[in-house]
Design a protein around this motif. Sequence first.
Motif, PDB file in Angstrom:
ATOM      1  N   ASN A   1       0.842  -1.185   0.000  1.00 11.83           N
ATOM      2  CA  ASN A   1       0.000   0.000   0.000  1.00 11.83           C
ATOM      3  C   ASN A   1       0.890   1.252   0.000  1.00 11.83           C
ATOM      4  N   HIS A   2       0.660   2.127  -0.953  1.00 14.74           N
ATOM      5  CA  HIS A   2       1.484   3.325  -1.125  1.00 14.74           C
ATOM      6  C   HIS A   2       1.450   4.251   0.110  1.00 14.74           C
ATOM      7  N   THR A   3       0.268   4.401   0.683  1.00 14.66           N
ATOM      8  CA  THR A   3       0.114   5.320   1.829  1.00 14.66           C
ATOM      9  C   THR A   3       0.887   4.800   3.041  1.00 14.66           C
TER      10      THR A   3
ATOM     11  N   GLY B   1      -0.328  14.515  -2.256  1.00 19.08           N
ATOM     12  CA  GLY B   1      -1.264  15.048  -3.248  1.00 19.08           C
ATOM     13  C   GLY B   1      -2.642  14.428  -3.099  1.00 19.08           C
ATOM     14  N   GLY B   2      -2.708  13.280  -2.422  1.00 14.71           N
ATOM     15  CA  GLY B   2      -3.990  12.586  -2.283  1.00 14.71           C
ATOM     16  C   GLY B   2      -4.479  12.470  -0.854  1.00 14.71           C
ATOM     17  N   HIS B   3      -3.607  12.734   0.126  1.00 14.93           N
ATOM     18  CA  HIS B   3      -4.003  12.519   1.517  1.00 14.93           C
ATOM     19  C   HIS B   3      -3.605  13.657   2.450  1.00 14.93           C
TER      20      HIS B   3
ATOM     21  N   PHE C   1      -1.880  23.059  -2.906  1.00 16.79           N
ATOM     22  CA  PHE C   1      -0.642  23.674  -3.426  1.00 16.79           C
ATOM     23  C   PHE C   1      -0.649  23.604  -4.961  1.00 16.79           C
ATOM     24  N   ASP C   2      -1.010  22.424  -5.494  1.00 24.56           N
ATOM     25  CA  ASP C   2      -0.966  22.225  -6.952  1.00 24.56           C
ATOM     26  C   ASP C   2      -1.977  23.110  -7.677  1.00 24.56           C
ATOM     27  N   LYS C   3      -3.200  23.211  -7.120  1.00 20.11           N
ATOM     28  CA  LYS C   3      -4.238  23.990  -7.806  1.00 20.11           C
ATOM     29  C   LYS C   3      -3.941  25.483  -7.764  1.00 20.11           C
TER      30      LYS C   3
ATOM     31  N   TYR D   1       3.312  22.321 -12.662  1.00 17.12           N
ATOM     32  CA  TYR D   1       3.018  21.205 -11.760  1.00 17.12           C
ATOM     33  C   TYR D   1       4.305  20.424 -11.535  1.00 17.12           C
ATOM     34  N   PRO D   2       4.602  19.884 -10.376  1.00 18.14           N
ATOM     35  CA  PRO D   2       3.843  20.022  -9.133  1.00 18.14           C
ATOM     36  C   PRO D   2       4.001  21.400  -8.490  1.00 18.14           C
ATOM     37  N   GLY D   3       2.902  21.866  -7.901  1.00 20.62           N
ATOM     38  CA  GLY D   3       2.883  23.232  -7.377  1.00 20.62           C
ATOM     39  C   GLY D   3       3.610  23.403  -6.053  1.00 20.62           C
ATOM     40  N   GLY D   4       3.695  22.314  -5.262  1.00 19.36           N
ATOM     41  CA  GLY D   4       4.302  22.429  -3.926  1.00 19.36           C
ATOM     42  C   GLY D   4       5.685  23.064  -3.932  1.00 19.36           C
ATOM     43  N   PRO D   5       6.632  22.495  -4.686  1.00 22.26           N
ATOM     44  CA  PRO D   5       7.985  23.066  -4.667  1.00 22.26           C
ATOM     45  C   PRO D   5       8.020  24.512  -5.200  1.00 22.26           C
ATOM     46  N   ILE D   6       7.113  24.823  -6.142  1.00 26.40           N
ATOM     47  CA  ILE D   6       7.085  26.181  -6.729  1.00 26.40           C
ATOM     48  C   ILE D   6       6.602  27.198  -5.682  1.00 26.40           C
ATOM     49  N   ILE D   7       5.498  26.849  -5.005  1.00 24.31           N
ATOM     50  CA  ILE D   7       4.940  27.748  -3.973  1.00 24.31           C
ATOM     51  C   ILE D   7       5.939  27.889  -2.819  1.00 24.31           C
ATOM     52  N   ASP D   8       6.579  26.788  -2.473  1.00 21.37           N
ATOM     53  CA  ASP D   8       7.572  26.774  -1.393  1.00 21.37           C
ATOM     54  C   ASP D   8       8.689  27.789  -1.700  1.00 21.37           C
ATOM     55  N   LYS D   9       9.207  27.712  -2.922  1.00 16.98           N
ATOM     56  CA  LYS D   9      10.316  28.590  -3.325  1.00 16.98           C
ATOM     57  C   LYS D   9       9.863  30.060  -3.406  1.00 16.98           C
TER      58      LYS D   9
ATOM     59  N   THR E   1       5.206  12.479   6.967  1.00 17.68           N
ATOM     60  CA  THR E   1       5.643  11.869   5.705  1.00 17.68           C
ATOM     61  C   THR E   1       4.762  12.317   4.545  1.00 17.68           C
ATOM     62  N   GLY E   2       5.152  11.943   3.326  1.00 18.34           N
ATOM     63  CA  GLY E   2       4.398  12.326   2.123  1.00 18.34           C
ATOM     64  C   GLY E   2       5.044  13.539   1.471  1.00 18.34           C
ATOM     65  N   GLY E   3       4.721  13.753   0.210  1.00 21.23           N
ATOM     66  CA  GLY E   3       5.351  14.808  -0.575  1.00 21.23           C
ATOM     67  C   GLY E   3       5.414  16.182   0.086  1.00 21.23           C
TER      68      GLY E   3
ATOM     69  N   SER F   1       5.743  16.905   3.090  1.00 20.43           N
ATOM     70  CA  SER F   1       6.711  17.000   4.197  1.00 20.43           C
ATOM     71  C   SER F   1       8.059  17.530   3.717  1.00 20.43           C
ATOM     72  N   ALA F   2       8.216  17.682   2.392  1.00 26.77           N
ATOM     73  CA  ALA F   2       9.438  18.320   1.864  1.00 26.77           C
ATOM     74  C   ALA F   2       9.372  19.839   2.018  1.00 26.77           C
ATOM     75  N   ASN F   3       8.199  20.369   2.350  1.00 21.05           N
ATOM     76  CA  ASN F   3       8.021  21.832   2.406  1.00 21.05           C
ATOM     77  C   ASN F   3       8.907  22.471   3.483  1.00 21.05           C
TER      78      ASN F   3
HETATM   79  O1  KG4 Z   1       3.735  11.872  -1.882  1.00 21.59           O
HETATM   80  P1  KG4 Z   1       3.724  12.526  -3.215  1.00 21.59           P
HETATM   81  O2  KG4 Z   1       5.009  12.574  -3.996  1.00 21.59           O
HETATM   82  O3  KG4 Z   1       2.646  11.868  -4.149  1.00 21.59           O
HETATM   83  C1  KG4 Z   1       1.390  11.475  -3.694  1.00 21.59           C
HETATM   84  O4  KG4 Z   1       1.316  10.366  -3.102  1.00 21.59           O
HETATM   85  O5  KG4 Z   1       0.449  12.280  -3.846  1.00 21.59           O
HETATM   86  O6  KG4 Z   1       3.159  13.993  -2.991  1.00 21.59           O
HETATM   87  C2  KG4 Z   1       3.004  14.870  -4.053  1.00 21.59           C
HETATM   88  C3  KG4 Z   1       2.487  16.172  -3.504  1.00 21.59           C
HETATM   89  C4  KG4 Z   1       2.149  17.169  -4.618  1.00 21.59           C
HETATM   90  O7  KG4 Z   1       0.884  17.730  -4.348  1.00 21.59           O
HETATM   91  C5  KG4 Z   1       3.268  18.199  -4.491  1.00 21.59           C
HETATM   92  O8  KG4 Z   1       2.891  19.491  -4.908  1.00 21.59           O
HETATM   93  C6  KG4 Z   1       3.560  18.145  -3.000  1.00 21.59           C
HETATM   94  O9  KG4 Z   1       3.487  16.788  -2.675  1.00 21.59           O
HETATM   95  N1  KG4 Z   1       4.888  18.694  -2.669  1.00 21.59           N
HETATM   96  C7  KG4 Z   1       5.054  19.786  -1.895  1.00 21.59           C
HETATM   97  C8  KG4 Z   1       6.453  20.056  -1.881  1.00 21.59           C
HETATM   98  N2  KG4 Z   1       7.073  19.099  -2.620  1.00 21.59           N
HETATM   99  C9  KG4 Z   1       6.097  18.264  -3.105  1.00 21.59           C
HETATM  100  N3  KG4 Z   1       4.153  20.555  -1.266  1.00 21.59           N
HETATM  101  C10 KG4 Z   1       4.626  21.624  -0.583  1.00 21.59           C
HETATM  102  N4  KG4 Z   1       5.944  21.955  -0.540  1.00 21.59           N
HETATM  103  C11 KG4 Z   1       6.878  21.205  -1.159  1.00 21.59           C
HETATM  104  N5  KG4 Z   1       8.174  21.547  -1.103  1.00 21.59           N
END
Ligand code: KG4
Length: 328
Positions: free
Chosen positions: A109-111, A136-138, A165-167, A176-184, A263-265, A267-269
């Motif tokens: 399971n990915h989650t 992106g999903g949870h 973040f993405d929208k 896309y992906p918006g997270g790293p862009i908004i973060d920067k 954890t999850g994407g 958490s890189a923020n």
């Molecule tokens: O865990 P992940 O790689 O994939 C899923 O399981 O969804 O998470 C991807 C999500 C995306 O919405 C992306 O924009 C977000 O993680 N993300 C971030 C950052 N890096 C990736 N959100 C905020 N700040 C970041 N630095």
Amino acid sequence: MIVIGIETSCDDTSFAVVEDGYKIRANIISSQTIHSKYGGVVPELASREHIKNISYVFEKGMKAAKITLKDVDGIAVTNRPGLIVSLLVGLNFAKGLAYAGRIPLIGVNHTLGHIYSNHLSKSEPEFPYIGFILSGGHTILCKVHNYTTIEVIGTTRDDAIGEAFDKISKFMGFGYPGGPIIDKLSKSGNPNSIKFPRPRFKDKSLDFSYSGLKTAVLNYYRKNPDTSKADIAASFQKTAIDILIINLKRYLEKENVSRLSITGGVSANSYLRKTMTEFSKNNNIKLFIPSHELCTDNAAMIAGLGTRLLEEGKKDTLKLDAYSRGIK
Ligand code: KG4
Ligand code: ZN
């Protein structure tokens, strides 16, 4: 024990080799850039990219880890949740390897894999602990009892935090992906310049909501086109993280927390990492947060969790199927 991992649930094609459930011998991630111009992942394009990349990441990983199929004790593959057309590419590749090498196949399971990313180290959190899964999903706040049992304390009622973040990134004309862009972008903005609303539920639940915040940000941007995008991004980002902290504080009023895993994407923020580090320090909580590479989708977490499942005697047959949903 050597377990290889395959992860193709969304738009990253990843292959990893993990020894004894925590030593990463190789973790190759090929991120698809094709979706940037569409502002989100296009499933058919994602699956076609996986088909192009999967043999490459496999060969590169096996070479980096200096192993052959003969050294492999198990093949762990993400089979849920995710985009079906993406999952099927990894699953069929894994089945081919399992059949060719007569090696046990383990569906992961990915989650739960994301949660495991904090266990890819000798200084892993001791069970039970409190965990945030932010992707992106949870958007899940949970109690983690063991590698495969989580008790959900709160979850999003609409959009996931990463989705917000993405929208917002897409709406402001970024990729896309918006997270790293908004973060920067937020680094040059004032996080206190705009006050965005926090969700309020009538009941006492510890659920989350990000759709109201997303709409408020989009409306603000529409009505105030001259406001600095960096200020909007930073104010949104602060509010998004505040929402997590508010629920965590409410949970702390009732329960003791000494270990917290994020954890999850998302958490890189960088703002989240800074804020959560300070919060944990002030509240005597030991914080576990993976390295950047292990925050976003990667196969090392899948191979690691697959090792634990194999140790418990869990194996799948070549009939293993893929499912778009399911957090357990
Ligand atoms: O865990 P992940 O790689 O994939 C899923 O399981 O969804 O998470 C991807 C999500 C995306 O919405 C992306 O924009 C977000 O993680 N993300 C971030 C950052 N890096 C990736 N959100 C905020 N700040 C970041 N630095
Ligand atoms: Zn993920």
